[in-house]
Design a protein around this motif. Structure first.
Motif, PDB file in Angstrom:
ATOM      1  N   UNK A 192       6.078  -5.433  -6.822  1.00 46.92           N
ATOM      2  CA  UNK A 192       6.037  -4.267  -7.708  1.00 46.92           C
ATOM      3  C   UNK A 192       4.627  -3.839  -8.097  1.00 46.92           C
ATOM      4  N   UNK A 193       3.655  -4.211  -7.280  1.00 44.46           N
ATOM      5  CA  UNK A 193       2.297  -3.684  -7.461  1.00 44.46           C
ATOM      6  C   UNK A 193       2.249  -2.342  -6.736  1.00 44.46           C
ATOM      7  N   UNK A 194       2.105  -1.259  -7.471  1.00 46.31           N
ATOM      8  CA  UNK A 194       2.360   0.082  -6.949  1.00 46.31           C
ATOM      9  C   UNK A 194       1.413   0.502  -5.836  1.00 46.31           C
ATOM     10  N   UNK A 195       0.133   0.147  -5.937  1.00 44.25           N
ATOM     11  CA  UNK A 195      -0.805   0.660  -4.946  1.00 44.25           C
ATOM     12  C   UNK A 195      -1.048  -0.363  -3.834  1.00 44.25           C
ATOM     13  N   UNK A 196       0.022  -1.027  -3.423  1.00 47.15           N
ATOM     14  CA  UNK A 196      -0.063  -1.884  -2.243  1.00 47.15           C
ATOM     15  C   UNK A 196      -0.238  -1.003  -1.011  1.00 47.15           C
ATOM     16  N   UNK A 197      -0.782  -1.534   0.079  1.00 42.21           N
ATOM     17  CA  UNK A 197      -1.097  -0.705   1.242  1.00 42.21           C
ATOM     18  C   UNK A 197       0.082   0.091   1.788  1.00 42.21           C
ATOM     19  N   UNK A 198       1.228  -0.534   1.963  1.00 38.54           N
ATOM     20  CA  UNK A 198       2.372   0.130   2.583  1.00 38.54           C
ATOM     21  C   UNK A 198       2.896   1.284   1.741  1.00 38.54           C
ATOM     22  N   UNK A 199       3.029   1.079   0.449  1.00 36.75           N
ATOM     23  CA  UNK A 199       3.538   2.133  -0.426  1.00 36.75           C
ATOM     24  C   UNK A 199       2.578   3.316  -0.483  1.00 36.75           C
ATOM     25  N   UNK A 200       1.280   3.042  -0.465  1.00 30.98           N
ATOM     26  CA  UNK A 200       0.288   4.118  -0.528  1.00 30.98           C
ATOM     27  C   UNK A 200       0.367   4.995   0.724  1.00 30.98           C
ATOM     28  N   UNK A 201       0.406   4.374   1.904  1.00 29.07           N
ATOM     29  CA  UNK A 201       0.503   5.148   3.145  1.00 29.07           C
ATOM     30  C   UNK A 201       1.804   5.948   3.178  1.00 29.07           C
ATOM     31  N   UNK A 202       2.900   5.316   2.789  1.00 30.22           N
ATOM     32  CA  UNK A 202       4.200   5.993   2.775  1.00 30.22           C
ATOM     33  C   UNK A 202       4.211   7.152   1.785  1.00 30.22           C
ATOM     34  N   UNK A 203       3.555   6.957   0.637  1.00 30.42           N
ATOM     35  CA  UNK A 203       3.480   8.021  -0.365  1.00 30.42           C
ATOM     36  C   UNK A 203       2.730   9.229   0.176  1.00 30.42           C
ATOM     37  N   UNK A 204       1.666   8.980   0.928  1.00 33.62           N
ATOM     38  CA  UNK A 204       0.933  10.081   1.544  1.00 33.62           C
ATOM     39  C   UNK A 204       1.816  10.888   2.490  1.00 33.62           C
ATOM     40  N   UNK A 205       2.583  10.188   3.328  1.00 31.02           N
ATOM     41  CA  UNK A 205       3.485  10.880   4.250  1.00 31.02           C
ATOM     42  C   UNK A 205       4.620  11.571   3.503  1.00 31.02           C
ATOM     43  N   UNK A 206       5.026  11.011   2.367  1.00 24.52           N
ATOM     44  CA  UNK A 206       6.047  11.673   1.554  1.00 24.52           C
ATOM     45  C   UNK A 206       5.535  13.019   1.052  1.00 24.52           C
ATOM     46  N   UNK A 207       4.304  13.046   0.547  1.00 21.98           N
ATOM     47  CA  UNK A 207       3.716  14.291   0.047  1.00 21.98           C
ATOM     48  C   UNK A 207       3.584  15.306   1.183  1.00 21.98           C
ATOM     49  N   UNK A 208       3.104  14.851   2.351  1.00 16.84           N
ATOM     50  CA  UNK A 208       2.956  15.740   3.491  1.00 16.84           C
ATOM     51  C   UNK A 208       4.291  16.296   3.970  1.00 16.84           C
ATOM     52  N   UNK A 209       5.301  15.443   4.007  1.00 17.60           N
ATOM     53  CA  UNK A 209       6.632  15.869   4.452  1.00 17.60           C
ATOM     54  C   UNK A 209       7.253  16.835   3.457  1.00 17.60           C
ATOM     55  N   UNK A 210       7.047  16.578   2.168  1.00 16.02           N
ATOM     56  CA  UNK A 210       7.574  17.470   1.132  1.00 16.02           C
ATOM     57  C   UNK A 210       6.930  18.851   1.240  1.00 16.02           C
ATOM     58  N   UNK A 211       5.611  18.887   1.463  1.00 19.07           N
ATOM     59  CA  UNK A 211       4.917  20.169   1.635  1.00 19.07           C
ATOM     60  C   UNK A 211       5.413  20.887   2.889  1.00 19.07           C
ATOM     61  N   UNK A 242       1.986  -5.917 -13.760  1.00 19.37           N
ATOM     62  CA  UNK A 242       2.109  -4.768 -12.854  1.00 19.37           C
ATOM     63  C   UNK A 242       2.696  -3.540 -13.530  1.00 19.37           C
ATOM     64  N   UNK A 243       3.640  -3.730 -14.448  1.00 24.88           N
ATOM     65  CA  UNK A 243       4.275  -2.586 -15.109  1.00 24.88           C
ATOM     66  C   UNK A 243       3.257  -1.805 -15.943  1.00 24.88           C
ATOM     67  N   UNK A 244       2.354  -2.524 -16.612  1.00 28.22           N
ATOM     68  CA  UNK A 244       1.314  -1.851 -17.403  1.00 28.22           C
ATOM     69  C   UNK A 244       0.379  -1.066 -16.490  1.00 28.22           C
ATOM     70  N   UNK A 245      -0.036  -1.694 -15.377  1.00 31.11           N
ATOM     71  CA  UNK A 245      -0.934  -1.024 -14.434  1.00 31.11           C
ATOM     72  C   UNK A 245      -0.236   0.147 -13.755  1.00 31.11           C
ATOM     73  N   UNK A 266      -7.438  -9.718  -3.538  1.00 27.94           N
ATOM     74  CA  UNK A 266      -7.437  -9.226  -4.917  1.00 27.94           C
ATOM     75  C   UNK A 266      -6.369  -9.945  -5.732  1.00 27.94           C
ATOM     76  N   UNK A 267      -5.156 -10.030  -5.182  1.00 32.00           N
ATOM     77  CA  UNK A 267      -4.061 -10.685  -5.901  1.00 32.00           C
ATOM     78  C   UNK A 267      -4.343 -12.178  -6.059  1.00 32.00           C
ATOM     79  N   UNK A 268      -4.909 -12.811  -5.028  1.00 34.89           N
ATOM     80  CA  UNK A 268      -5.263 -14.230  -5.125  1.00 34.89           C
ATOM     81  C   UNK A 268      -6.257 -14.450  -6.271  1.00 34.89           C
ATOM     82  N   UNK A 269      -7.233 -13.558  -6.376  1.00 37.20           N
ATOM     83  CA  UNK A 269      -8.199 -13.665  -7.464  1.00 37.20           C
ATOM     84  C   UNK A 269      -7.536 -13.561  -8.825  1.00 37.20           C
ATOM     85  N   UNK A 270      -6.575 -12.640  -8.946  1.00 36.01           N
ATOM     86  CA  UNK A 270      -5.856 -12.508 -10.212  1.00 36.01           C
ATOM     87  C   UNK A 270      -5.086 -13.786 -10.545  1.00 36.01           C
TER      88      UNK A 270
END
Length: 437
Positions: free
Chosen positions: A22-41, A237-240, A374-378
């Protein structure tokens, strides 16, 4: 078919959220979100263009998103396995909190950094004015951009010395911005706002050469950095994730600025605001679809579209190769769709379906390693500062995969390597670690 692709982007994005805890800006979700915006447009432009996505296009995009998800997951799975082993060993030293101390307390350092950016910006302006023979700022920008767009490497070029000045100033601008937010969020220390000013000059330098997307790069860098710093401080993660929702309004707020800058920077489109934005965001996916449907022929050197930075270096070394310019493509209704085709067009044109799978898989591994560090450091209570900087610096490439490739074409180059080395050296120079008492 466009609806199907929209659903698939939501599916892959949701998988990323679940698999990456549930970390929102993980690599897969970010790439998918970009394609979601492009597809919606694209969905809003379908009627004007009278087009339908082909099954092959949906298959290609799904293949790329799927292999990217797998690639980014592998380092994360390896991290979780190693963490279980650490817990079994019971080494408490791994979880003692080591914190970064940032040496950005001095206002004089910030003033020097700002003065250097002013020098680089003025130098760039004087050079562009001389090279373009322009009088007004808009004319200078338009002339330079049109020359580089129409003539490529044969057009007006920034000198090597000036490029190196820009690379160095860009490197310390991003590092100082990260350290500024680190001091404010983690250390609760209000250091001088002057440490942010160099990033603003970086945006202005990009505008001088006709680029607007760097505005988004800066915002995305800041948003990603603050997200991970909030995640480190609050361990939630929910706060972030809530913070990301608040930052989203700033990205949306930039869109009108992006639109109204077009005429000043030499764009000649007469589309209305919504037509322009929908074409800009939806055009790359439709461009990819039209490209796949066309009977294209492979006429350039192997891998030249994808590894443009490498071939540019070969040209400078005296190895002849013809630079590639992606042409504008038109919808069946006669409306221009654009001259960008998502990152997948380059991979597909150079290497076919297997190339899309392999390159997206490797890209996933790269970002997955950074994300896992990054997550390991946390988890170890030891913030991975430079991994956050690097992930946030290339965060722009993740988001805009739906638009064009900005990783393999530019990051895989000698210039980018020099820039990363400079960023790391500046980061180490202005930070040190100590145990928290």
């Amino acid at each position: 078919m466009t609806i199907i692709l929209l659903i698939l982007t939501v599916f892959f994005g949701t998988l990323g959220i679940v698999f990456f805890n549930y970390i929102a800006i993980n690599p897969s979700t970010v790439v998918s979100a970009g394609f979601f915006v492009g597809t919606l447009a694209l969905l809003f432009s379908t009627q004007d263009w009278q087009v339908q996505l082909s099954f092959k296009t949906i298959q290609l995009i799904s293949l790329g998103l799927g292999f990217f998800l797998v690639g980014s997951l592998l380092p994360y799975i390896a991290f979780k396995v190693s963490r279980k082993n650490e817990k079994l060993i019971g080494d408490q030293a791994l979880y003692e909190k080591k914190i970064i101390r940032a040496r950005v307390n001095s206002t004089s350092i910030a003033i020097i950094a700002v003065c250097f950016q002013i020098f680089v910006t003025v130098y760039l302006y004087i050079y562009l004015r001389s090279a373009t023979q322009g009088t007004g700022l808009s004319e200078i920008i338009s002339t330079f951009r049109n020359s580089t767009m129409s003539s490529g490497d044969d057009g007006l070029q920034i000198t090597g010395f000036l490029k190196q000045l820009q690379v160095f100033s860009m490197a310390y601008s991003f590092v100082f911005a990260f350290l500024y937010f680190y001091k404010r969020i983690v250390e609760n220390y209000k250091c001088s706002f002057l440490y942010i000013i160099p990033l603003l000059f970086y945006i202005f330098q990009s505008l001088l050469t006709g680029g607007r997307l760097q505005i988004f790069r800066v915002i995305l860098f800041i948003g990603s950095s603050i997200y991970f710093l909030q995640l480190y401080k609050k361990d939630s993660p929910s706060y972030a994730n809530y913070f990301i929702l608040k930052v989203g309004k700033w990205i949306i707020g930039i869109i009108p600025v992006f639109y109204f800058l077009k005429n000043f920077l030499g764009r000649t489109s007469e589309d209305s605001f919504f037509q322009y934005i929908f074409r800009y965001l939806g055009g790359p996916i439709e461009g990819l679809d039209l490209f796949i449907k066309s009977n294209y022929s492979y006429s350039h050197m192997y891998g030249q579209e994808t590894f443009a930075g490498v071939y540019s270096l070969l040209t400078k070394l005296g190895i002849e190769n013809q630079p590639i310019k992606l042409s504008w493509i038109m919808a069946p209704t006669g409306i221009w769709v654009g001259n960008v085709y998502t990152a997948f067009r380059r991979y597909y044109s150079d290497f076919g379906l297997s190339g899309v799978a392999i390159l997206m898989f490797m890209l996933g591994i790269f970002f997955g390693v950074l994300f896992s560090n990054i997550v390991r450091g946390h988890m170890r209570k030891e913030i991975a500062g430079f991994s956050i900087i690097l992930y946030s610096f290339y965060f722009y490439s993740l988001v805009f995969t739906f638009f064009d490739d900005t990783f393999y074409t530019t990051a895989i180059s000698l210039g980018s390597l020099v820039q990363i080395i400079e960023m790391y050296a500046i980061y180490r120079l202005f930070t040190y670690r100590q145990m928290k008492v």
